[in-house]
Design an enzyme around this catalytic site. Structure first.
Site, PDB file in Angstrom:
ATOM      1  N   ASP A 101     -50.441 -23.909  -4.886  1.00 33.92           N
ATOM      2  CA  ASP A 101     -49.196 -23.527  -4.244  1.00 33.92           C
ATOM      3  C   ASP A 101     -49.551 -22.607  -3.082  1.00 33.92           C
ATOM      4  OD1 ASP A 101     -46.393 -22.976  -3.910  1.00 33.92           O
ATOM      5  OD2 ASP A 101     -46.150 -23.299  -6.057  1.00 33.92           O
ATOM      6  N   ASP A 207     -44.683 -23.753  -0.064  1.00 41.20           N
ATOM      7  CA  ASP A 207     -43.422 -23.096  -0.383  1.00 41.20           C
ATOM      8  C   ASP A 207     -42.521 -23.004   0.862  1.00 41.20           C
ATOM      9  OD1 ASP A 207     -42.168 -21.484  -2.633  1.00 41.20           O
ATOM     10  OD2 ASP A 207     -42.097 -19.998  -1.033  1.00 41.20           O
ATOM     11  N   GLU A 268     -42.125 -27.945   0.462  1.00 40.17           N
ATOM     12  CA  GLU A 268     -40.786 -27.679  -0.071  1.00 40.17           C
ATOM     13  C   GLU A 268     -39.853 -27.469   1.119  1.00 40.17           C
ATOM     14  OE1 GLU A 268     -38.599 -24.640  -3.189  1.00 40.17           O
ATOM     15  OE2 GLU A 268     -39.920 -23.855  -1.637  1.00 40.17           O
ATOM     16  N   HIS A 342     -39.698 -25.150 -11.559  1.00 39.25           N
ATOM     17  CA  HIS A 342     -39.509 -23.790 -12.063  1.00 39.25           C
ATOM     18  C   HIS A 342     -38.274 -23.104 -11.480  1.00 39.25           C
ATOM     19  CE1 HIS A 342     -41.376 -23.500  -8.219  1.00 39.25           C
ATOM     20  NE2 HIS A 342     -41.114 -22.216  -8.178  1.00 39.25           N
ATOM     21  N   ASP A 343     -37.604 -23.739 -10.523  1.00 41.21           N
ATOM     22  CA  ASP A 343     -36.400 -23.159  -9.915  1.00 41.21           C
ATOM     23  C   ASP A 343     -35.117 -23.824 -10.407  1.00 41.21           C
ATOM     24  OD1 ASP A 343     -37.918 -21.467  -8.308  1.00 41.21           O
ATOM     25  OD2 ASP A 343     -38.047 -22.941  -6.696  1.00 41.21           O
TER      26      ASP A 343
HETATM   27  C1  NOJ Z   1     -39.405 -21.361  -3.554  1.00 38.28           C
HETATM   28  C2  NOJ Z   1     -40.089 -21.136  -4.857  1.00 38.28           C
HETATM   29  O1  NOJ Z   1     -40.167 -22.349  -5.541  1.00 38.28           O
HETATM   30  C3  NOJ Z   1     -39.305 -20.083  -5.603  1.00 38.28           C
HETATM   31  O2  NOJ Z   1     -39.715 -19.942  -6.933  1.00 38.28           O
HETATM   32  C4  NOJ Z   1     -39.433 -18.791  -4.852  1.00 38.28           C
HETATM   33  O3  NOJ Z   1     -38.612 -17.817  -5.453  1.00 38.28           O
HETATM   34  C5  NOJ Z   1     -39.043 -18.953  -3.389  1.00 38.28           C
HETATM   35  N1  NOJ Z   1     -39.521 -20.147  -2.792  1.00 38.28           N
HETATM   36  C6  NOJ Z   1     -39.593 -17.820  -2.599  1.00 38.28           C
HETATM   37  O4  NOJ Z   1     -40.988 -17.948  -2.518  1.00 38.28           O
END
Ligand code: NOJ
Length: 584
Positions: A101, A207, A268, A342-343
């Site tokens: 990541d 990210d 992402e 994870h989000d």
């Molecule tokens: C996306 C990540 O997947 C998330 O977990 C994070 O809080 C934010 N970006 C900030 O890095």
């Protein structure tokens, strides 16, 4: 995209590990690298070809590692660089690749770049960050340069007394944004990538990569966001995504680093449109291999209301969104396919049925997703059908996003019970509960006290149970992973949506030369009867996989009138009955 253009990651399935919650080897309640190493048999049994590791870098953990204070070291709670090297070697020995990541929209406020750069406007590292003068006539600290809201609540600017101005943080104040206009900063990022590539990693998940290029005005300022809500701060992402310099920065990264290696790269990209997505991943003129778009993840919230404003999913919306991206990238890019990470909350609780039909609906969601064109991503525990966790109160939450949201919403006058209803449905802690390995204490995750309580249903839903039960969600995923590599139509076929308006049934064809894949999914607990259009009538069909026992002749022929049982999913392979659809 055609077979000659095949890349190694096209027929792979990626497994995401959230290290903090995967396996704890030393009893401190936090997952770690040796813990992962000891569980590789699970990944081998599942058949995945790639692991994406959420951040393991040194970090104060304000956002569980998405706030990095040293890009060249491992957080002590996760292990050491030697542990990391051992993990890479062990994965490679099993034919599994590793994707890191890369979090470079922002770093941690504890990173020396920021800790020192914030001390003086003259420090060379000061220019790695984004600074703004107080707005209007008002003085600091309550007059930030513009009205942007941070993703984790409050203003996106924090006053910095030593320099007398504000720094930008799109997430929390512990995550200052990096200024990609600074060539030295960009060179640092390239060197960080080279450092990990030299250690053997096979790619990067980047990210919020479409936020790195900020929308600077000619006046050298970042403009206000449109006013869409009461109060002083306004959501800013829509203004920030895909900034004017984004492609220049990414193409530079491609030229400097990525093009010298054969990597899996996935960016992402919140709010990305299909056109923007295509630009980022165009194989000739873009920079990355894949993209995590969010369109489908935003379908069950009220428009403009943000993720906490709940709304039930309308299945035709999901199908339309999926089809938009399948069409946009077919032949000119490659989709990432995901329903969880994870989000996001656990998908079986979100869009399936985590009660009576948990096993069936988890298999159905997997079938619907994996049948599409692209590379599927599995988030740890999804392959077991793990569900959302019963968060009784905010005291059960550990996530900065949920905790800040709760505080702010209650302060605004929302009833705590109402706020918790949204957090229970959407909170990120749902997906972050410890991986359930077996029915022993804490699901076998840790001999200590886990940093976040285990989902109490680990006694029934765990890896040992799932691997021993041939009819489990795990074995359904295992078969999907194995099957996709066997059939070119699965890899290359164009996706044709059927029954687009049906509110309970999702059905689509994959079309490659004269080969067809037919995917049928009943997203409901009722039987569904329907007919398919003539183009979906297959010759010599074989039922490749289903989640109910096959009826009648075992799936050797397809009926004129279809009837699917509750949460039933089937995939058929066959040939075109007649030449009604154009070629690939
Ligand atoms: C996306 C990540 O997947 C998330 O977990 C994070 O809080 C934010 N970006 C900030 O890095």
């Amino acid at each position: 995209m055609n077979p000659p253009d095949q890349r190694w990651w096209h027929d792979q399935v990626v497994y995401q590990i959230y290290p903090r919650s995967f396996a704890d080897s030393n009893g401190d309640g936090i997952g770690d690298l040796p813990g992962i190493l000891a569980r590789l048999d699970h990944l081998v049994a599942l058949g995945v070809g790639v692991v994406w590791l959420s951040p393991v870098y040194r970090s104060p953990m304000a956002d569980n590692g998405y706030d990095i204070s040293d890009y060249r070291d491992i957080a002590p709670e996760f292990g050491t660089l030697a542990d990391f090297d051992a993990l890479v070697a062990a994965l490679h020995a099993r034919g599994i690749r590793l994707v890191m990541d890369l979090v470079v929209n922002h770093c941690s406020d504890q990173h020396p770049w920021f800790a020192q750069g914030r001390q003086s406007r003259d420090h060379p590292w000061h220019g790695y960050f984004i600074w703004g003068e107080p707005a209007g006539d008002g003085g600091p600290p309550n007059h930030p340069p513009n009205n942007w809201e941070a993703c984790f609540n409050g203003p996106a600017w924090t006053f910095n007394p030593p320099t007398g101005d504000y720094f930008l943080h799109l997430f929390s104040p512990q995550q200052p944004d990096l200024d990609w206009r600074c060539p030295a900063l960009r060179a640092e990022v390239h060197n960080i990538q080279r450092f990990w590539l030299a250690r053997g990693v096979d790619g990067f998940r980047m990210d919020v990569i479409n936020l790195i290029a900020k929308p600077w005005g000619d006046d050298g300022r970042l403009p206000d966001a449109p006013v869409v809500q009461p109060g002083p701060v306004q959501p800013a992402f829509a203004l920030v995504v895909h900034g004017p310099q984004l492609m220049a920065y990414l193409r530079e990264m491609r030229a400097e680093v990525l093009s010298h290696h054969d990597l899996l790269t996935v960016g992402e990209a919140p709010l990305a449109t299909p056109a923007q997505g295509r630009e980022i991943i165009d194989p000739d003129t873009g920079a990355l291999g894949m993209l995590f778009q969010f369109e489908h993840m935003d379908l069950d919230c009220q428009p403009g209301g943000g993720k906490w404003a709940l709304k039930p999913l309308h299945l035709p919306d999901l199908k339309a969104s999926m089809q938009r991206w399948q069409d946009a990238l077919h032949g000119r890019g490659w989709n990432s396919l995901y329903l969880g990470n994870h989000d996001q909350p656990r998908v079986v609780s979100r869009w399936g049925d985590d009660g009576r039909w948990r096993v069936h609906s988890a298999k159905l969601l997997a079938t619907w997703l994996h049948g599409q064109q692209g590379t599927p991503y599995i988030y740890q525990g999804e392959e077991l059908g793990m569900s959302n966790t019963p968060l009784a109160s905010i005291d059960d939450c550990r996530d900065i996003e949920s905790i800040n949201h709760f505080r702010a919403a209650v302060q605004r006058g929302q009833a705590p019970a109402e706020v918790m209803r949204s957090i229970r449905a959407k909170g990120r802690d749902n997906a972050r509960t410890p991986m359930a390995w077996d029915a022993s204490a804490h699901g076998g995750f840790s001999t200590g006290t886990p940093w976040l309580a285990s989902n109490p249903n680990f006694t029934d839903i765990n890896a040992a149970q799932a691997r021993a039960d041939g009819d489990s969600v795990f074995h359904h995923y295992r078969q999907l992973i194995a099957l996709r590599r066997l059939h070119p139509v699965w890899l290359w076929g164009r996706t044709v949506q059927l029954l687009a308006e049906h509110e309970q049934v999702a059905a689509y064809l994959r079309v490659w030369q004269d080969r067809r894949l037919l995917v049928l999914c009943n997203f409901s607990a009722e039987h569904q009867c329907f007919d398919l259009p003539a183009e979906a009538v297959l010759q010599a069909p074989t039922l490749l996989l289903g989640n109910w026992p096959a009826e009648g002749d075992g799936g050797a022929s397809v009926p004129a009138h279809w009837r699917l049982r509750p949460w039933e999913a089937r995939i058929y392979l066959g040939c075109a009955a007649r030449d009604t659809t154009a070629g690939p």
